[in-house]
Design a protein around this motif. Structure first.
Motif, PDB file in Angstrom:
ATOM      1  N   UNK A 254       0.870  -1.178   0.000  1.00 50.17           N
ATOM      2  CA  UNK A 254       0.000   0.000   0.000  1.00 50.17           C
ATOM      3  C   UNK A 254       0.911   1.234   0.000  1.00 50.17           C
ATOM      4  N   UNK A 255       0.835   2.021  -1.059  1.00 52.75           N
ATOM      5  CA  UNK A 255       1.748   3.164  -1.222  1.00 52.75           C
ATOM      6  C   UNK A 255       1.720   4.135  -0.049  1.00 52.75           C
ATOM      7  N   UNK A 256       0.580   4.193   0.609  1.00 55.41           N
ATOM      8  CA  UNK A 256       0.458   5.145   1.719  1.00 55.41           C
ATOM      9  C   UNK A 256       1.159   4.642   2.977  1.00 55.41           C
ATOM     10  N   UNK A 257       1.627   3.384   2.935  1.00 55.14           N
ATOM     11  CA  UNK A 257       2.212   2.829   4.159  1.00 55.14           C
ATOM     12  C   UNK A 257       3.706   2.574   4.047  1.00 55.14           C
ATOM     13  N   UNK A 258       4.299   2.890   2.897  1.00 52.73           N
ATOM     14  CA  UNK A 258       5.730   2.620   2.740  1.00 52.73           C
ATOM     15  C   UNK A 258       6.528   3.913   2.619  1.00 52.73           C
ATOM     16  N   UNK A 259       7.826   3.780   2.814  1.00 50.30           N
ATOM     17  CA  UNK A 259       8.747   4.895   2.614  1.00 50.30           C
ATOM     18  C   UNK A 259       8.337   6.144   3.370  1.00 50.30           C
ATOM     19  N   UNK A 260       8.647   7.268   2.776  1.00 44.13           N
ATOM     20  CA  UNK A 260       8.355   8.551   3.419  1.00 44.13           C
ATOM     21  C   UNK A 260       6.857   8.744   3.661  1.00 44.13           C
ATOM     22  N   UNK A 261       6.041   8.315   2.693  1.00 43.43           N
ATOM     23  CA  UNK A 261       4.591   8.485   2.848  1.00 43.43           C
ATOM     24  C   UNK A 261       4.047   7.745   4.060  1.00 43.43           C
ATOM     25  N   UNK A 262       4.635   6.600   4.333  1.00 44.95           N
ATOM     26  CA  UNK A 262       4.115   5.768   5.416  1.00 44.95           C
ATOM     27  C   UNK A 262       4.713   6.119   6.765  1.00 44.95           C
ATOM     28  N   UNK A 263       5.516   7.167   6.805  1.00 48.24           N
ATOM     29  CA  UNK A 263       6.225   7.497   8.041  1.00 48.24           C
ATOM     30  C   UNK A 263       5.532   8.620   8.795  1.00 48.24           C
ATOM     31  N   UNK A 264       5.389   8.443  10.085  1.00 44.91           N
ATOM     32  CA  UNK A 264       4.755   9.485  10.895  1.00 44.91           C
ATOM     33  C   UNK A 264       5.778  10.434  11.481  1.00 44.91           C
ATOM     34  N   UNK A 265       6.995   9.935  11.710  1.00 44.60           N
ATOM     35  CA  UNK A 265       8.012  10.821  12.278  1.00 44.60           C
ATOM     36  C   UNK A 265       8.832  11.428  11.152  1.00 44.60           C
TER      37      UNK A 265
END
Ligand SMILES: Cc1cc2nc3c(=O)[nH]c(=O)nc-3n(C[C@H](O)[C@H](O)[C@H](O)COP(=O)(O)OP(=O)(O)OC[C@H]3O[C@@H](n4cnc5c(N)ncnc54)[C@H](O)[C@@H]3O)c2cc1C
Ligand SMILES: Nc1ncnc2c1ncn2[C@@H]1O[C@H](COP(=O)(O)O)[C@@H](O)[C@H]1O
Lengths: 400, 268
Positions: free
Chosen positions: B219-230
């Motif tokens: 899921x693109x929204x959950x990987x890499x920079x996009x998936x990061x909260x910090x």
């Protein structure tokens, strides 16, 4: 999602190159160029003097949370043998400061079995509310039960900031909760502040073995979670105030956990309490041998201090493992720390640099310990300590 | 049984520091290595394999050059390596990293025997980011129990009993069932060196599998920079608070000065 360098703005100054922890920026024809090894960490964005670098997130970024629903600062504690871990009180001090800036309540969360009679005493640490989850089984720490109870409480109450001690226990349950809530979690913080413009939490922590400090924020998610290193913040002054207590009873049984606690082993031979010590005398490899450690012990004795040491002294069996100070040992912050024959490797320094006054005795004038020492003595500890011990004995006598 | 070992490539950390004068990173001769704790994780996997029989699968998420550490793991004795590499994985914090690793583990299980029991072993923490958060987050993502900061472990059928460090001097002994995840400290064992046969095996390209975001159906929204909260806001050199007063004179004078200073500081 990408990192962009505006060639028009870039002056080729190289600040970004120097700030990249991954060696992933190069100057090509006097313009910064991002290499494939880039980790998109963003460390280059701030240092750029002409704001030529932007880190873009894709449109895919998970639906924005409604921040206005999240209010309040929480401190979650752990305990052992019904004694609350000191770091929780330290966090209440810092938590008070943060919640005053934000104008919100400070809540203390305890999961335990026998705290009913302690609540009056606990309520002197400056919080506004206590949430006490009570169940006989919570006498012990169960990873999955903590995660279950705390996630439910957080979803229901929506605090904006959650602070947890960065102990092996805190660092066990905090990440699972963060994952469940899809919340940003910053590990092992040594600094916390509120950004006055955005009101976001700024979390500072050592990385790369303490060689680099990083300030982290969680601009797009709530709650903002952090584990915080023990011994960094001071416990607050006790106050008398009215604290509202919410008690929640749970009927957990042992079979509700996927794990079973078989036993707890105490590995210490003696009672050591470095974390609370006012004065610590620590020895390193420079002490020379187990026999010569007696000199360090004697100094500790006359000062009424605890004895500690660097890792190598534990490895060489000069000292018990529970006296190791540093990254893999305990973190301490006494009023006085006397480092004898310790070079000052970062792994040791991260464990003691918050001491109020640091005295270093080392033969080598270039030893890194002198960079953090308030008073440095370049010389042989075997010659200096006997004189120092006598002098302190005299001072002690005069006091009586 | 399958044993998954998660390994991370890190810069040899003792060299990396910030020059306090220029506030820039000094990286002389820094090379990438397997995170020290992860060597302990591999060693543990290999010992368990020798004792109980298991397939040891090593996973790493990182840039293409992280392949080196997978080859090194195979040279130590691991059976296969999996490199999760894609531009889209870059910028991952622990949330995104653990999600990506979990997809690979689920995929590997699904494509072999979904019912097979498994153990995931991670290092307790990585020396670069030093968060120790990936292991518990990965366990949560997989929906399995975890035991973090493990000092020793016994495996018996599908039961594990582990000693976990939980306070400065206390160790707790915990029992749980497979599948489970543990993260190990460096006291647990002494990692072995690659063997000659292992080094030869490590050259065999069929031992390494590459997965990108599409392979993992991520899921693109959950990987890499996009998936990061910090988000890293800035980095800087640690502030050293010492005022560097070097006391000089004869030994007696030095001791006198020190004691006077400590009295002035209201310590003695
Ligand atoms: C992952 C990791 C975690 C670690 N965790 C820790 C940790 O928790 N705690 C820790 O302490 N270390 C830790 N270390 C180890 C750390 O890096 C150092 O190796 C250790 O602290 C060095 O101890 P030292 O200063 O006593 O010895 P050395 O570095 O050998 O220094 C000895 C010093 O004594 C001086 N000296 C010698 N003789 C005399 C004399 N007669 N009089 C005066 N001075 C003298 C020398 O000039 C020298 O500076 C860790 C390392 C790693 C890789
Ligand atoms: N990119 C990664 N690929 C594989 N394993 C990882 C990765 N990042 C972290 N890990 C695992 O998680 C452990 C803790 O890492 P960290 O949470 O970064 O301190 C490491 O010792 C590895 O076992």
């Amino acid at each position: 999602m990408s990192i962009l360098i505006d060639d028009e703005l870039c002056t080729g100054c190289g600040s970004c190159v120097n700030n990249c922890p991954y060696s992933a920026i190069e100057l090509v024809n006097n313009k910064a160029k991002i290499l494939p090894s880039c980790n998109l960490c963003g460390a280059c964005v701030e240092p750029c003097p002409v704001e030529a670098i932007t880190l873009k997130r894709g449109a895919q970024k998970a639906a924005k949370v409604d921040f206005s629903q999240f209010k309040g600062v929480w401190v979650i504690t752990e305990h052992y043998k019904n004694i609350i871990h000191n770091v929780a009180f330290q966090l209440l001090g810092k938590g008070r400061e943060l919640s005053d800036i934000l104008g919100v309540d400070l809540t203390f969360v305890i999961l335990g079995a026998n705290f009913d009679n302690e609540l009056d005493e606990i309520s002197k640490y400056g919080m506004d509310k206590i949430i006490y989850v009570k169940s006989p089984i919570l006498k012990h720490y169960y990873s999955d039960l903590y995660v279950k109870v705390l996630s439910e409480l957080i979803i229901e109450n929506k605090p904006e900031i959650i602070l947890i001690g960065a102990t092996p226990t805190g660092r066990d349950f905090a990440p699972r909760i963060a994952k469940k809530l899809n919340a940003g979690l910053t590990a092992d913080c040594t600094g916390l502040a509120i950004n006055p413009e955005t009101m976001n939490l700024l979390q500072t922590r050592p990385t790369f073995g303490g060689n680099i400090m990083a300030t982290i924020r969680n601009p797009n998610s709530r709650p903002q979670m952090a584990t915080v290193r023990p011994g960094i913040f001071k416990e607050p002054q006790k106050v008398e105030k009215k604290v509202s207590v919410k008690k929640i009873d749970y009927a957990f049984e042992e079979k509700d956990s996927v794990s079973k606690i078989i036993k707890v082993i105490n590995t210490s031979k003696t009672h050591v309490n470095l974390e609370d010590a006012k004065i610590i005398v620590a020895g390193g490899r420079g002490v020379g041998s187990k026999e010569k450690f007696k000199l360090i012990e004697e100094l500790a004795d006359v000062l009424g201090a605890e004895l500690g040491g660097s890792r190598i002294t534990v490895e060489l069996n000069w000292l018990d493992p529970d006296r190791q100070i540093g990254q893999t040992g305990v973190t301490v912050s006494p009023k006085l720390y006397i480092a004898c024959g310790i070079s000052g490797a970062v792994q040791h320094i991260v464990g003691m640099e918050n001491s109020d006054v640091i005295v270093a005795i080392n033969k080598d004038p270039d030893a890194p310990i002198f960079h953090i020492a308030h008073y440095g003595i370049v010389g042989d500890l075997h010659e200096i300590l006997p004189i120092l011990i006598e002098e302190i004995k005299t001072i002690n006598l005069n006091k009586e | 049984m399958k044993i998954f070992v998660c390994v991370k490539q890190v810069p040899g950390v003792s060299e990396i520091k910030i020059d306090p004068k220029t506030n820039t990173l000094v990286r002389e001769g820094v090379e990438s290595v397997i995170n020290p704790n992860d060597r302990n994780a591999i060693e543990l996997a290999l010992t368990l394999k020798e004792k109980h029989g298991a397939e040891v699968l090593v996973l790493s998420m990182g840039p293409p050059q992280a392949e080196e550490i997978l080859r090194e793991s195979i040279a130590m004795g691991a059976d296969k390596g999996f490199l999760l590499t894609d531009r889209a994985f870059a910028g991952a914090d622990t949330l995104a990293t653990s999600y990506t690793l979990s997809l690979a583990i689920k995929k590997i299980l699904k494509e072999s025997d979904p019912e097979e029991k498994y153990l995931v072993i991670c290092g307790a923490q990585a020396i670069d980011g030093d968060t120790g958060q990936v292991p518990p987050e990965l366990a949560e993502e997989l929906g399995i129990p975890q035991i973090a900061y493990v000092l020793s472990i016994e495996l018996n059928e599908d039961k594990i009993v582990a000693e976990r460090k939980f306070r400065a001097v206390e160790i707790v002994v915990i029992e749980t069932k497979l599948p489970a995840l543990i993260s190990v400290l460096n006291d647990i064992n002494k990692p072995r060196y690659p063997s000659m046969a292992g080094i030869l095996k490590a050259h065999d390209n069929s031992k390494i599998t590459y997965y990108n975001a599409q392979d993992l159906n991520a899921d693109e929204a959950k990987i890499g920079l996009n998936g990061s909260s910090t988000e890293v806001w800035k980095i800087f050199a640690p502030e050293r608070k010492g005022n560097r007063v070097i006391l000089r004179g004869t030994l007696e004078e030095i001791v006198q000065q020190l004691c006077q200073n400590l009295k002035d500081d209201k310590i003695l």
